[in-house]
Scaffold this motif. Structure first.
Motif, short mmCIF file in Angstrom:
data_model
loop_
_atom_site.label_atom_id
_atom_site.label_comp_id
_atom_site.label_asym_id
_atom_site.label_seq_id
_atom_site.Cartn_x
_atom_site.Cartn_y
_atom_site.Cartn_z
N THR A 199 0.83 -1.21 0.00
CA THR A 199 0.00 0.00 0.00
C THR A 199 0.86 1.25 0.00
N TYR A 321 -3.10 3.26 13.51
CA TYR A 321 -2.42 3.00 12.23
C TYR A 321 -1.11 2.30 12.54
N PRO A 344 -4.87 1.10 8.83
CA PRO A 344 -3.81 1.27 7.82
C PRO A 344 -2.44 1.10 8.49
N HIS A 345 -1.43 0.46 7.88
CA HIS A 345 -1.51 -0.25 6.62
C HIS A 345 -1.14 -1.71 6.79
#
Length: 427
Positions: A199, A321, A344-345
């Protein structure tokens, strides 16, 4: 007027540096990868980046000369054991007395690193000068930067005969706009740049489209060898690991444990990680107010986290995150199933939902609690996910990830022509 004067001075300095680089390129030896130097903020500290760098250095030292260059030193002894055969040096050893000039420079803010760099307060005009002096002293080899501040300085000041490799240990999106702007402007001068996740690789590919490094790729972190056996999954212990900061979401983990403790009062939660006294007191107050004293324990930091993982049965991630999620893999290497927010991620790139762990799509603490309770109540599922977690962790073994680094370095060895020495406009 002052700002304009600084801009002119920066332009003149860059032109002088251009000339110096062109002169060096005419007489320098061929570029090569026999010597590798890795820049760290604080090699004697603790944290995921430090642990994974020590891991990488151990692997590369089998075939190369490896040095870890720590920008600062604030501890007498290292938190982690240093790799055998790897030299460790310090640019600003703060355990030793400074002279008056160094002391003066250390009180002046960094001019090379944006304030949005998370290590900005650890840097100064003194570290700027010493880092630049160190880079300009090199006569070949590879320099690997482990944070944006290092990557930016490498892009400006590394001599033309030095191969430069940048790393991202968090994410592009986690950096502020000023830092992102400098990344877009300077990272194109790096010979290679590696992200930890696919990502983030997509984000950097888009952000650096006008001027990308010669190699832009994803290389995840490798799992270090940890003490302790594979867990039996019989202990009534759930574990969380990480610095006690907002991003790690331990407040959400404590909130979730209210529900878990009501359903399973014989299970306990242990949280391992460093903290400031203020943050620890705040989290402990939340635990006490929730009536979870004796149910949730703040264990502090430990260099033997493998032993603690092996004595647990479920690993929980409550992060808002994650750059990658190194502790997820460490837990999996001990056969622990993981319950994680789908933040994320990193988690979604490591965990396959229902196969080696549970990804919680909701951001609510109750949803995390439900996932934990599911694994507590279903021993067969817990053991199935744990067995699959071992197989997932094997894909991130040091021998596997180390081979990816060897491939990158071999590729750079084959592309060791000198770069365009032009530095462009100042940041």
């Amino acid at each position: 007027m002052l700002k304009r004067g600084r801009q002119v001075a920066a332009q003149v300095a860059l032109k002088v540096l251009d000339l110096l680089n062109r002169r060096r390129a005419r007489t320098a030896p061929p570029r090569g990868t026999g010597t590798v130097r890795i820049l760290l903020l604080h090699a004697y500290g603790m944290g995921g980046t430090i642990r994974t760098v020590l891991n990488l250095a151990t692997y590369l030292a089998k075939e190369r000369e490896v040095e870890i260059v720590s920008l600062v030193r604030t501890a007498e002894e290292p938190f982690f054991e240093m790799p055998p055969g790897v030299r460790v040096s310090f640019l600003d050893d703060r355990t030793l007395p400074r002279g008056p000039v160094a002391e003066f420079l250390s009180r002046r803010p960094s001019r090379l690193v944006p304030q949005e760099e998370k290590a900005y307060l650890s840097m100064s005009l003194l570290t700027d000068l010493r880092l630049v002096r160190y880079l300009r002293s090199l006569r070949g080899g590879v320099v690997i930067g482990t944070r944006p501040g290092f990557n930016l300085v490498m892009g400006l000041f590394a001599p033309p005969e030095v191969l430069t490799v940048g790393q991202e240990h968090v994410t592009f999106e986690s950096h502020g706009p000023q830092l992102q702007a400098q990344i877009k402007r300077r990272y194109g001068r790096l010979d290679a740049f590696a992200t930890l996740t696919e990502t983030d690789l997509k984000h950097y590919t888009k952000a650096l489209k006008p001027s990308r490094p010669k190699r832009l790729l994803r290389i995840p972190n490798a799992i270090p060898d940890l003490p302790g056996e594979v867990s039996t999954l019989e202990e009534k212990v759930v574990i969380g690991v990480g610095r006690i900061v907002w991003a790690k979401g331990f407040d959400r983990m404590v909130n979730a444990w209210k529900q878990v403790a009501e359903a399973h009062p014989d299970w306990v939660l242990r949280i391992y990680g460093s903290s400031t006294p203020e943050r620890e007191e705040k989290l402990q107050a939340r635990i006490d107010e929730a009536g979870l004293s004796g149910k949730v324990f703040l264990m502090g930091s430990t260099p033997q986290i493998g032993l603690e993982l092996s004595k647990s049965s479920i690993y929980v991630v409550s992060s808002r995150y994650e750059g990658f999620g190194m502790t997820i893999l460490e837990a999996m290497s001990k056969g622990l199933p993981v319950v994680s927010f789908d933040c994320p991620h990193g988690p979604r790139e490591i965990i396959t939902n229902g196969h080696d762990g549970l990804l919680i799509r909701s951001k609510k603490a109750a949803a995390l609690a439900n996932g934990i309770c599911r694994l507590i109540e279903d021993e067969e599922l817990r053991r199935t996910l744990g067995a699959n977690a071992l197989r997932t962790a094997a894909k991130y073994h040091l021998d596997v990830i180390g081979t990816e680094w060897e491939t990158l370095l071999s590729d750079l060895d084959d592309r060791r022509t000198y770069p365009d020495c032009s530095l462009g406009t100042p940041a």
